[in-house]
Design a protein around this motif. Sequence first.
Motif, mmCIF file in Angstrom:
data_model
loop_
_atom_site.group_PDB
_atom_site.id
_atom_site.type_symbol
_atom_site.label_atom_id
_atom_site.label_comp_id
_atom_site.label_asym_id
_atom_site.label_seq_id
_atom_site.Cartn_x
_atom_site.Cartn_y
_atom_site.Cartn_z
ATOM 1 N N VAL A 76 0.850 -1.189 0.000
ATOM 2 C CA VAL A 76 0.000 0.000 0.000
ATOM 3 C C VAL A 76 0.887 1.242 0.000
ATOM 4 O O VAL A 76 1.814 1.337 0.807
ATOM 5 C CB VAL A 76 -0.931 0.039 1.239
ATOM 6 C CG1 VAL A 76 -1.844 1.261 1.176
ATOM 7 C CG2 VAL A 76 -1.766 -1.239 1.323
ATOM 8 N N TYR A 77 0.625 2.159 -0.906
ATOM 9 C CA TYR A 77 1.391 3.406 -0.931
ATOM 10 C C TYR A 77 0.455 4.566 -1.207
ATOM 11 O O TYR A 77 -0.701 4.375 -1.577
ATOM 12 C CB TYR A 77 2.501 3.336 -1.986
ATOM 13 C CG TYR A 77 1.989 3.409 -3.398
ATOM 14 C CD1 TYR A 77 1.519 2.276 -4.040
ATOM 15 C CD2 TYR A 77 1.949 4.627 -4.077
ATOM 16 C CE1 TYR A 77 1.034 2.343 -5.322
ATOM 17 C CE2 TYR A 77 1.466 4.698 -5.359
ATOM 18 C CZ TYR A 77 1.015 3.559 -5.977
ATOM 19 O OH TYR A 77 0.520 3.632 -7.249
ATOM 20 N N VAL A 78 0.970 5.768 -1.003
ATOM 21 C CA VAL A 78 0.171 6.974 -1.214
ATOM 22 C C VAL A 78 0.602 7.650 -2.510
ATOM 23 O O VAL A 78 1.786 7.901 -2.710
ATOM 24 C CB VAL A 78 0.337 7.960 -0.048
ATOM 25 C CG1 VAL A 78 -0.578 9.162 -0.237
ATOM 26 C CG2 VAL A 78 0.060 7.277 1.268
ATOM 27 N N ALA A 79 -0.351 7.920 -3.378
ATOM 28 C CA ALA A 79 -0.052 8.598 -4.631
ATOM 29 C C ALA A 79 -0.567 10.027 -4.589
ATOM 30 O O ALA A 79 -1.650 10.293 -4.077
ATOM 31 C CB ALA A 79 -0.691 7.856 -5.808
ATOM 32 N N TYR A 80 0.203 10.946 -5.112
ATOM 33 C CA TYR A 80 -0.181 12.354 -5.204
ATOM 34 C C TYR A 80 -0.541 12.938 -3.850
ATOM 35 O O TYR A 80 -1.329 13.884 -3.775
ATOM 36 C CB TYR A 80 -1.349 12.532 -6.177
ATOM 37 C CG TYR A 80 -0.992 12.155 -7.591
ATOM 38 C CD1 TYR A 80 -0.280 13.049 -8.387
ATOM 39 C CD2 TYR A 80 -1.330 10.921 -8.117
ATOM 40 C CE1 TYR A 80 0.061 12.702 -9.678
ATOM 41 C CE2 TYR A 80 -0.990 10.573 -9.402
ATOM 42 C CZ TYR A 80 -0.296 11.478 -10.175
ATOM 43 O OH TYR A 80 0.042 11.136 -11.454
ATOM 44 N N GLY A 81 0.032 12.364 -2.796
ATOM 45 C CA GLY A 81 -0.194 12.914 -1.473
ATOM 46 C C GLY A 81 -1.610 12.800 -0.956
ATOM 47 O O GLY A 81 -1.917 13.309 0.118
ATOM 48 N N ARG A 82 -2.467 12.121 -1.691
ATOM 49 C CA ARG A 82 -3.857 12.059 -1.220
ATOM 50 C C ARG A 82 -4.527 10.697 -1.370
ATOM 51 O O ARG A 82 -5.435 10.371 -0.621
ATOM 52 C CB ARG A 82 -4.715 13.116 -1.899
ATOM 53 C CG ARG A 82 -4.588 13.150 -3.414
ATOM 54 C CD ARG A 82 -5.686 13.984 -4.038
ATOM 55 N NE ARG A 82 -5.603 15.384 -3.668
ATOM 56 C CZ ARG A 82 -6.538 16.281 -3.925
ATOM 57 N NH1 ARG A 82 -7.639 15.912 -4.520
ATOM 58 N NH2 ARG A 82 -6.388 17.540 -3.584
ATOM 59 N N SER A 83 -4.099 9.892 -2.351
ATOM 60 C CA SER A 83 -4.802 8.639 -2.625
ATOM 61 C C SER A 83 -3.966 7.421 -2.245
ATOM 62 O O SER A 83 -2.830 7.289 -2.702
ATOM 63 C CB SER A 83 -5.156 8.554 -4.112
ATOM 64 O OG SER A 83 -5.939 9.649 -4.494
ATOM 65 N N LEU A 86 -3.794 0.081 -3.404
ATOM 66 C CA LEU A 86 -3.568 -1.292 -2.966
ATOM 67 C C LEU A 86 -3.012 -2.145 -4.107
ATOM 68 O O LEU A 86 -3.563 -2.172 -5.200
ATOM 69 C CB LEU A 86 -4.885 -1.915 -2.492
ATOM 70 C CG LEU A 86 -4.825 -3.416 -2.198
ATOM 71 C CD1 LEU A 86 -3.942 -3.701 -0.986
ATOM 72 C CD2 LEU A 86 -6.214 -3.996 -2.008
ATOM 73 N N ASN A 87 -1.901 -2.813 -3.806
ATOM 74 C CA ASN A 87 -1.317 -3.784 -4.727
ATOM 75 C C ASN A 87 -1.219 -5.135 -4.048
ATOM 76 O O ASN A 87 -1.115 -5.206 -2.823
ATOM 77 C CB ASN A 87 0.119 -3.386 -5.112
ATOM 78 C CG ASN A 87 0.200 -2.092 -5.871
ATOM 79 O OD1 ASN A 87 0.448 -2.078 -7.053
ATOM 80 N ND2 ASN A 87 -0.005 -0.974 -5.176
ATOM 81 N N ILE A 101 -4.704 -3.141 -7.764
ATOM 82 C CA ILE A 101 -6.149 -3.371 -7.816
ATOM 83 C C ILE A 101 -6.817 -2.032 -8.099
ATOM 84 O O ILE A 101 -6.775 -1.125 -7.273
ATOM 85 C CB ILE A 101 -6.668 -3.946 -6.475
ATOM 86 C CG1 ILE A 101 -5.827 -5.148 -6.043
ATOM 87 C CG2 ILE A 101 -8.134 -4.338 -6.593
ATOM 88 C CD1 ILE A 101 -5.848 -6.309 -6.995
ATOM 89 N N ARG A 102 -7.430 -1.891 -9.257
ATOM 90 C CA ARG A 102 -7.914 -0.575 -9.696
ATOM 91 C C ARG A 102 -9.398 -0.319 -9.480
ATOM 92 O O ARG A 102 -9.819 0.851 -9.444
ATOM 93 C CB ARG A 102 -7.606 -0.367 -11.185
ATOM 94 C CG ARG A 102 -6.153 -0.086 -11.497
ATOM 95 C CD ARG A 102 -5.994 0.431 -12.918
ATOM 96 N NE ARG A 102 -6.774 1.618 -13.122
ATOM 97 C CZ ARG A 102 -6.291 2.868 -12.974
ATOM 98 N NH1 ARG A 102 -5.035 3.057 -12.649
ATOM 99 N NH2 ARG A 102 -7.074 3.901 -13.159
ATOM 100 N N ALA A 103 -10.206 -1.362 -9.377
ATOM 101 C CA ALA A 103 -11.640 -1.102 -9.209
ATOM 102 C C ALA A 103 -12.376 -2.320 -8.671
ATOM 103 O O ALA A 103 -11.991 -3.456 -8.923
ATOM 104 C CB ALA A 103 -12.255 -0.676 -10.544
#
Length: 199
Positions: A76-83, A86-87, A101-103
């Motif tokens: 689990v990581y944070v993208a763009y400081g807000r989102s 989950l991988n 996992i995209r949707a």
Amino acid sequence: MTADRPLARQDLPIDTTCLARYLIGKKLVRTLPEGVAAGRIVETEAYVIGDAAGHAFRGMTARNRSLFLERGHAYVYVAYGRSDMLNVSSESAGIGAGVLIRALEPLEGIAFMQRNRGVDRLRDLARGPGRLAAALRIDRSLDGLDLCRAGPLWLGDDEREPGDIGRGIRIGISRDTDRPLRFYLRNNPFVSGRKSLNA
DNA sequence: AGTGCGATTGACT
DNA sequence: GTCAATCGCACTA
């Protein structure tokens, strides 16, 4: 309706691309004291060995070390400081690769997800990786978790046939942009991305 | 210690 | 359709 048993690690394909396809149609289950939420995975992306678009491309760091765990663990990581994203880690221990996992198609705990997201519309609850994580309250505290064990977050089976699986290029990356490593359920309204990508 | 940049989203024209 | 918000972290020095 929730699967009561996690997927066996032994049943997960070791190869990242095969795993990305395999996870389409499987369930993702979130268990919290407040209740249970679950959805069907309808969209994934593979970030393969030696992938310039993958976070493990330049080796292991404090952030991406979970990508190097044996297949079936959460990264689990944070993208763009807000989102939060989950991988599912893939390949063997020591190899940095995974599946984003995209949707999700929401199945259970709809009210819980609506509360977490601040929106009511079913279609918008988990369409997109950041929305999915918000709907299930997934954050970095779950990084490294074994998704093949019953616990706060795990992968389950679904009896239904997955349906027609489409394949195309990945979304939102700036390197290795042309590889067909995105998988999705065709004509499923809970898949993210432009309509032209999902036919 | 400083810098630059996203595996996105939501608001707005 | 366009575009800015936002911040953890990897990278350079």
